[in-house]
Design a protein around this motif. Structure first.
Motif, PDB file in Angstrom:
ATOM      1  N   LYS A   1       0.824  -1.202   0.000  1.00  0.00           N
ATOM      2  CA  LYS A   1       0.000   0.000   0.000  1.00  0.00           C
ATOM      3  C   LYS A   1       0.859   1.254   0.000  1.00  0.00           C
ATOM      4  O   LYS A   1       0.538   2.240  -0.647  1.00  0.00           O
ATOM      5  CB  LYS A   1      -0.934  -0.011   1.207  1.00  0.00           C
ATOM      6  CG  LYS A   1      -2.066  -0.998   1.029  1.00  0.00           C
ATOM      7  CD  LYS A   1      -2.783  -1.250   2.333  1.00  0.00           C
ATOM      8  CE  LYS A   1      -3.790  -2.378   2.175  1.00  0.00           C
ATOM      9  NZ  LYS A   1      -4.308  -2.825   3.457  1.00  0.00           N
ATOM     10  N   TYR A   2       1.943   1.208   0.741  1.00  0.00           N
ATOM     11  CA  TYR A   2       2.832   2.373   0.773  1.00  0.00           C
ATOM     12  C   TYR A   2       3.370   2.660  -0.621  1.00  0.00           C
ATOM     13  O   TYR A   2       3.389   3.802  -1.078  1.00  0.00           O
ATOM     14  CB  TYR A   2       3.982   2.127   1.737  1.00  0.00           C
ATOM     15  CG  TYR A   2       3.598   2.262   3.184  1.00  0.00           C
ATOM     16  CD1 TYR A   2       3.339   3.509   3.721  1.00  0.00           C
ATOM     17  CD2 TYR A   2       3.485   1.158   4.003  1.00  0.00           C
ATOM     18  CE1 TYR A   2       2.977   3.645   5.042  1.00  0.00           C
ATOM     19  CE2 TYR A   2       3.121   1.282   5.327  1.00  0.00           C
ATOM     20  CZ  TYR A   2       2.868   2.537   5.845  1.00  0.00           C
ATOM     21  OH  TYR A   2       2.511   2.665   7.153  1.00  0.00           O
TER      22      TYR A   2
ATOM     23  N   ARG B   1       0.920   9.253  -6.089  1.00  0.00           N
ATOM     24  CA  ARG B   1       1.345  10.639  -5.903  1.00  0.00           C
ATOM     25  C   ARG B   1       2.274  11.056  -7.028  1.00  0.00           C
ATOM     26  O   ARG B   1       2.132  12.130  -7.613  1.00  0.00           O
ATOM     27  CB  ARG B   1       2.124  10.762  -4.595  1.00  0.00           C
ATOM     28  CG  ARG B   1       1.284  10.690  -3.356  1.00  0.00           C
ATOM     29  CD  ARG B   1       2.201  10.735  -2.181  1.00  0.00           C
ATOM     30  NE  ARG B   1       1.477  10.845  -0.918  1.00  0.00           N
ATOM     31  CZ  ARG B   1       2.061  11.176   0.222  1.00  0.00           C
ATOM     32  NH1 ARG B   1       3.347  11.414   0.248  1.00  0.00           N
ATOM     33  NH2 ARG B   1       1.366  11.266   1.327  1.00  0.00           N
TER      34      ARG B   1
ATOM     35  N   LEU C   1       0.640   4.081  -2.897  1.00  0.00           N
ATOM     36  CA  LEU C   1       0.364   5.492  -2.617  1.00  0.00           C
ATOM     37  C   LEU C   1       1.459   6.366  -3.204  1.00  0.00           C
ATOM     38  O   LEU C   1       1.185   7.405  -3.811  1.00  0.00           O
ATOM     39  CB  LEU C   1       0.276   5.713  -1.107  1.00  0.00           C
ATOM     40  CG  LEU C   1      -1.048   5.374  -0.452  1.00  0.00           C
ATOM     41  CD1 LEU C   1      -0.945   5.586   1.044  1.00  0.00           C
ATOM     42  CD2 LEU C   1      -2.143   6.261  -1.011  1.00  0.00           C
TER      43      LEU C   1
END
Lengths: 417, 346
Positions: free
Chosen positions: B141-142, B149, B145
């Motif tokens: 998930k990191y 971005r 994300l």
């Protein structure tokens, strides 16, 4: 077409912004936080239970390890509670020494806070600038107690020792020239008091430096203004204290509202914020550093002018000086008794709270008349603040969550205890 | 037949040598850029930086490289292995390939393309796919994300950057980088930096954003996303991402030097000072070094933007600024201002 669901994300305990071992389970909607669920207990060391099994004095060292960035203030609440149960008055010089080191500790705590808060928000240089100043305070700790961090300096009845007449100097090293060596020892020529005074003259300029980098920085303001807003009423309901409460505009400071030691005799202002956001709390803490610096100077002036004993002259509670022990059997027995079984404290209960750098730090102490506490309960400021994390972070984004954790100035040593 | 082969070789070999030379030099520069970064930021932060491996720590970059090469490449479970391995390659290739059209000195360029600027824009846009693929393939998930971005950020800053470059094209009336530099020859007064200062600032800040450097490093976001898109990468694959980031920094600096600061042209040309008035590679290297120093200085000074604030800055500040200045520049062209727009209409 399926509806987009929120997802959960695990934040910590191994995370650069987790400040130790904070674990959050986040419920996210894209980058926006819907719910924060803090999980605690990863640093639980059973301090309260351990204290029940040993004589009063032997737990002072555990207090250092609660909030391990403001060590002596933790000790202060603990010895204050014991003194209240014992019903003793400590020498005035010891009170000034305690206030002196409480305020120096507040400065170290805020230095570490500004460093890690800025680092969390991405300004890495502030961190190292803050640590340069913090190093000097560690040296003061070392000079007065022999330990850089876990000082165990306060004792029921006073403090362990008076300030040394000579500040220890850096030893010569083959990596440094004579000139560098002299420059490093320049402010260590005199006593510890001279060293602290030199520090207090330097600190306001250094705080200006941090402010140059942050206060009017547009990015810093964009990252902190309006983030994690807590109104004054809500802050009270949530049990906030310290800079978190003052940032919301309530001038509540135990040093003023429930004075202890010599705070009524000292001049200092209590900064308060207006909006209750991260930026206001930042400004409050910055100003607290300056105010602590003021208090330290007043303490130094007093200490220079008023020599005297720093610990109670009651051998039932405070150990006799070593020189006396060499030729006085009575003193030797007192020493032996004190360091084996300690002293007994009259049955009763008390709550002693001090204005910790992070808020109200309290010790609730119950004694059944034995030489060990019957029950010790620690009121950690950060615990109430962490409990409000969910409310503060809801609807913000992940980078804001990091800023909010930073502004709460959380240290897990005291929350998990 | 033989003649044909020698003919091919005589065409191919010098170019091959040139390509290898440029690649090696870029990679070596990356190695020492990391060293310079650690030293310069170290001194800015009252530290010493690396000083143990070799004299003054000069061998530190090699120690780092060997360490990374010897580490295990961990491929996360249930990740897309092919994409996971392909992503760093996709990041590094454009960062190196773009050097083909950079003029190093008068007449010294690997490929003197007429559409050099378009080629560079095309290649730097490909780099973001490496980041997105890395984030997607990592199954974290990191990382995802970070990739999201990065995608949003690069798309918006590409526009501002493109507008800034249009300003240069309008001034130079060509897409050929060699000609752009030639137009700026003749001293510091001829640089496009002066009439196009706002565009230069926008270009450079967009460049910082495109390379994911502080204060726009939201895709990595150390304190938020741990390491963002490359959180799952280790060993060689991480090293390649690292290489790509720094190669891109040098590339952006080289482009800024070429487009706005006169590339290899000497700022003192025309003054007649021996040596200093001569144009050449040394001037380009010096200008690149100055720009790189700015990258490091920014990193040591500023806090990190939040991801939505970056987008706001890109769309609401940079793009309007470039649009307005393109209008101003049109007026300057019509008015044939200064030494820059003397040529008038072609």
């Amino acid at each position: 077409m399926t509806e987009i669901q929120s997802y959960t994300m695990n934040f910590g305990p191994q995370h650069p912004a987790a400040h130790g071992v904070l674990r959050l389970v986040l419920e996210m909607d894209g980058e926006v936080i819907r719910k924060v669920d803090p999980h605690i207990g990863l640093l639980h060391r059973a301090t309260e239970k351990l204290a029940e099994s040993k004589p009063f004095n032997q737990s002072i060292g555990y207090m250092d390890r609660l909030d391990y960035v403001s060590m002596m203030v933790n000790e202060h609440a603990y010895v204050l509670a014991i003194e209240r149960l014992l019903g003793i008055e400590i020498p005035i010089r010891a009170r000034y020494l305690r206030v002196l080191f409480d305020e120096l500790t507040r400065i170290t705590n805020h230095l570490l806070w500004i460093g890690s808060h800025a680092l969390d928000i991405g300004a890495m240089s502030v961190f190292l600038y803050a640590f340069r100043e913090r190093e000097d305070i560690m040296d003061m700790y070392e000079a007065v107690s022999g330990a850089r961090l876990h000082a165990t300096y306060y004792r029921p009845g006073g403090v362990h020792a008076d300030l040394p007449d000579r500040m220890p100097q850096h030893a010569p090293s083959r990596w440094r020239s004579k000139k560098e060596q002299r420059a490093r020892n320049r402010n260590r020529e005199g006593s510890l008091i001279d060293f602290i005074r030199d520090f207090t003259e330097r600190l306001p300029g250094r705080v200006d430096e941090f402010e140059d980098l942050l206060t009017d920085n547009r990015i810093w303001k964009q990252r902190t203004v309006g983030i994690g807003v807590v109104g004054p009423e809500r802050a009270l309901q949530l049990g906030f204290s310290g800079p978190m409460l003052r940032g919301s505009g309530i001038a509540w400071d135990l040093r003023r509202t429930q004075p202890y030691e010599v705070y009524p005799d000292l001049e200092f202002d209590i900064p308060v914020g207006r909006e209750g956001d991260c930026y206001d709390r930042y400004l409050v803490r910055i100003e607290e550093m300056r105010q602590s610096n003021r208090i330290v100077r007043q303490c130094l002036d007093w200490l220079v002018a008023h020599p005297g004993p720093v610990i109670l002259d009651d051998y039932k509670i405070a150990p006799p000086p070593r020189s006396v022990m060499k030729h006085d059997m009575e003193a030797l027995i007192h020493h032996f008794k004190l360091f084996t079984e300690g002293y007994t404290v009259p049955a009763g209960e008390t709550y002693a709270a001090v204005e910790h750098p992070k808020g109200e730090f309290g010790i609730y102490l119950v004694s059944d008349g034995a030489n060990k506490p019957y029950r010790l309960k620690i009121r950690a400021a950060g615990f109430a603040h962490l409990a409000a994390l969910d409310e503060m972070a809801r609807g913000h984004m992940i980078p804001d969550l990091v800023a909010i954790i930073g502004t709460q100035d959380i240290v897990f040593g005291e929350i998990d205890r | 037949m033989n003649l044909w082969i020698t003919g091919l070789l005589s065409w191919f070999l010098p170019r091959l040598v040139g390509i290898v030379l440029v690649t090696v030099v870029v990679i070596l520069s990356v190695a020492y850029l990391t060293y310079a970064e650690r030293k310069i930021i170290g001194y800015m932060q009252l530290r010493l930086g690396p000083n143990r491996v070799g004299k003054w720590g000069l061998l530190q970059p090699f120690a780092d490289v060997f360490k990374l090469l010897l580490k295990e490449i961990v491929v996360p479970e249930r990740s897309s292995v092919l994409l996971f391995v392909l992503a760093p390659v996709l990041a590094i290739v454009p960062a190196l390939a773009a050097w083909a059209v950079i003029p190093f000195a008068p007449q010294v360029v690997l490929a003197n393309l007429n559409a050099g600027l378009i080629y560079i824009l095309a290649l730097t846009s490909i780099g973001v796919y490496g980041v997105i693929m890395a984030g997607w393939a990592s199954n974290s998930k990191y990382a995802l994300l970070g990739a999201m971005r990065s995608a949003a950020q690069i798309i918006s800053y590409e526009i501002a950057m493109g507008f800034a470059l249009i300003g240069v094209v309008m001034a130079a009336r060509t897409l050929n980088l060699e000609t752009i530099v030639r137009n700026q020859a003749g001293g510091i007064g001829h640089w496009y930096l002066i009439p196009l200062l706002p565009l230069f600032v926008v270009y450079f800040m967009s460049g910082v954003a495109e390379t994911n450097r502080a204060p726009f490093d939201v895709a990595e976001g150390e304190s938020e996303l741990v390491a963002g898109f490359h959180v799952e990468y280790s060993g060689t694959t991480f090293a390649v991402f690292f290489l790509a980031e720094y190669a891109n920094m040098i590339l952006i600096s080289a482009l800024a030097a070429t487009l706005f600061l006169g590339g290899w042209a000497s700022p003192l040309a025309g003054t007649g000072i021996p040596l200093l008035a001569d144009s050449g590679l040394a001037w380009l290297a010096l200008k690149i070094a100055v720009m790189l120093f700015l990258f490091l200085w920014l990193r040591a000074t500023f806090p990190r933007y939040r991801y939505d604030q970056i987008m706001r800055l890109g769309w609401k500040v940079f793009i309007p600024v470039t649009l307005v200045w393109l209008g101003v520049e049109s007026l300057m062209i019509v008015g044939q201002v200064g030494p820059w727009f003397q040529g008038g209409r072609p």
